[in-house]
Design an enzyme around this catalytic site. Structure first.
Site, mmCIF file in Angstrom:
data_model
loop_
_atom_site.group_PDB
_atom_site.id
_atom_site.type_symbol
_atom_site.label_atom_id
_atom_site.label_comp_id
_atom_site.label_asym_id
_atom_site.label_seq_id
_atom_site.Cartn_x
_atom_site.Cartn_y
_atom_site.Cartn_z
ATOM 1 N N HIS A 16 -7.734 5.029 7.228
ATOM 2 C CA HIS A 16 -8.908 4.880 6.504
ATOM 3 C C HIS A 16 -9.089 3.400 6.359
ATOM 4 C CE1 HIS A 16 -5.984 4.583 3.096
ATOM 5 N NE2 HIS A 16 -7.148 3.731 2.558
ATOM 6 N N ASP A 27 0.791 -1.060 -0.065
ATOM 7 C CA ASP A 27 0.039 0.196 0.157
ATOM 8 C C ASP A 27 0.802 1.187 0.042
ATOM 9 O OD1 ASP A 27 -2.298 1.555 0.017
ATOM 10 O OD2 ASP A 27 -3.279 0.677 1.843
ATOM 11 N N HIS A 38 -2.531 -0.284 -3.784
ATOM 12 C CA HIS A 38 -3.096 0.871 -3.309
ATOM 13 C C HIS A 38 -4.113 1.576 -4.637
ATOM 14 C CE1 HIS A 38 -2.991 5.254 -1.923
ATOM 15 N NE2 HIS A 38 -2.770 5.734 -3.225
ATOM 16 N N GLU A 70 0.202 4.496 1.935
ATOM 17 C CA GLU A 70 -0.025 5.635 3.020
ATOM 18 C C GLU A 70 1.030 5.247 4.098
ATOM 19 O OE1 GLU A 70 -2.730 4.155 1.511
ATOM 20 O OE2 GLU A 70 -4.068 5.484 0.856
ATOM 21 N N GLU A 73 -7.541 -2.318 7.292
ATOM 22 C CA GLU A 73 -7.116 -3.161 6.183
ATOM 23 C C GLU A 73 -5.909 -4.204 6.470
ATOM 24 O OE1 GLU A 73 -5.694 -0.348 3.311
ATOM 25 O OE2 GLU A 73 -7.490 0.808 3.080
ATOM 26 N N HIS A 100 -1.278 1.314 6.764
ATOM 27 C CA HIS A 100 -1.915 2.480 7.619
ATOM 28 C C HIS A 100 -2.853 2.001 8.637
ATOM 29 C CE1 HIS A 100 -5.347 1.901 5.005
ATOM 30 N NE2 HIS A 100 -4.651 2.049 4.011
HETATM 31 ZN ZN LIG Z 1 -4.746 1.180 2.293
#
Ligand SMILES: [Zn+2]
Length: 296
Positions: A141, A33, A85, A35, A159, A129
């Site tokens: 998020h 990902d 991502h 972030e 996630e 993240h």
């Molecule tokens: Zn993510």
């Protein structure tokens, strides 16, 4: 004479092959990902990081490379990287370590975990993240900006959690995660012994104190090696089934749409829930709810 000679040669070769010790297979799946990458502190949650996006792609690719180097250094025989991502077209394949293969773009039914199957021995999360609603996780998020909270079997997860259960279904433990302190702490709620490579310290959801990228990559490589060296200590984190998925949306209108799907029930103004006997099926529906649902 020639055929006999050839036959002798073949027999000799066969004897040598049988005498070789069997090479140990170690297949590693890496979900990457953006972030949670060192230096990434801005950007929307679905793709572009504005003017910085192209820099972030390179930083993301190099953190993936650090994990790939660590994996092969620890004896991996195969590494598959999944771009996880936004558009899932972020990693720069021409700059990726040439020993790995890359899964990219959409539409991938298994999203961040596309490509994982029961032949894999270990899973690694890079650039991860914190979950939606976290007070200080960088760009926190869950799935997309439309989710206020996700609960699986009553437990609020991000996630890392929802994907860790996918790995669990396939019998593979998630052995390492990189990101900020919140991302790592939340992963440890489900897998207390997971190896963590903290590459930045979140100050807020849009501010962090980052390691220099070179130092971050060393940390990721070293953590990957440590994790794979102690692979026998890990157990896959399996979800209880049938699994209950509960999604609290950031807008009531999205719950209005979601409840039109058979099996999806309305819980309250912003929340829907559904059950899945097969966790992977539930995961695929979850992906539809957070990524493809529109309320206009
Ligand atoms: Zn993510």
């Amino acid at each position: 004479m020639k055929p006999i000679f050839a036959l002798l040669c073949l027999c000799g070769l066969a004897a040598v092959v049988v005498a070789q010790p069997q090479a140990q297979k170690l297949k590693v799946f890496i979900s990457v990902d953006m972030e949670g990458v060192s230096g990434v502190v801005t950007g929307d949650q679905t793709g572009a990081g504005g003017a910085d996006y192209n820099r972030f792609r390179r930083l993301m690719t190099e953190e993936a490379n650090a994990a790939i180097r660590g994996a092969f250094g620890a004896g991996a025989t195969e590494v598959v990287v999944n771009d996880s991502h936004g558009s899932m077209r972020n990693l720069l394949i021409e700059e990726l370590d040439n020993r790995a293969q890359l899964i990219s773009s959409n539409i991938k039914p298994m999203g961040m975990m596309q490509g994982l199957d029961p032949s894999f021995d270990a899973v690694i999360f890079i650039g991860y993240h914190a979950k939606a609603g976290s007070a200080v996780g960088v760009l926190a998020h869950t799935g997309s900006g439309t989710v206020a909270d996700l609960r699986i079997n009553g437990r609020s997860v991000g996630e890392a959690g929802m994907n860790m259960y996918v790995a669990g279904v396939f019998g593979a433990p998630v052995v390492m995660i990189s990101g900020d302190q919140e991302a790592i702490a939340q992963a440890r709620e489900l897998a207390p012994n997971i190896e963590g490579a903290q590459v930045k310290e979140a100050i807020a959801t849009t501010a962090a104190r980052s390691l220099h990228p070179e130092v971050a990559r060393e940390r990721i490589r070293d953590a990957t090696v440590r994790a794979l060296k102690r692979l026998p200590e890990f157990k896959p984190v399996k979800p209880a089934t049938p699994a209950t998925f509960e999604v609290k949306f950031s807008q009531t209108a999205l719950a209005d749409v979601a409840e039109q799907i058979p099996t999806v029930k309305r819980v309250d103004a912003q929340t829907v829930s559904y059950q899945a006997g097969d966790y992977l099926q539930g995961y695929r529906l979850l992906r539809v709810l957070y990524r493809y649902l529109r309320a206009d």
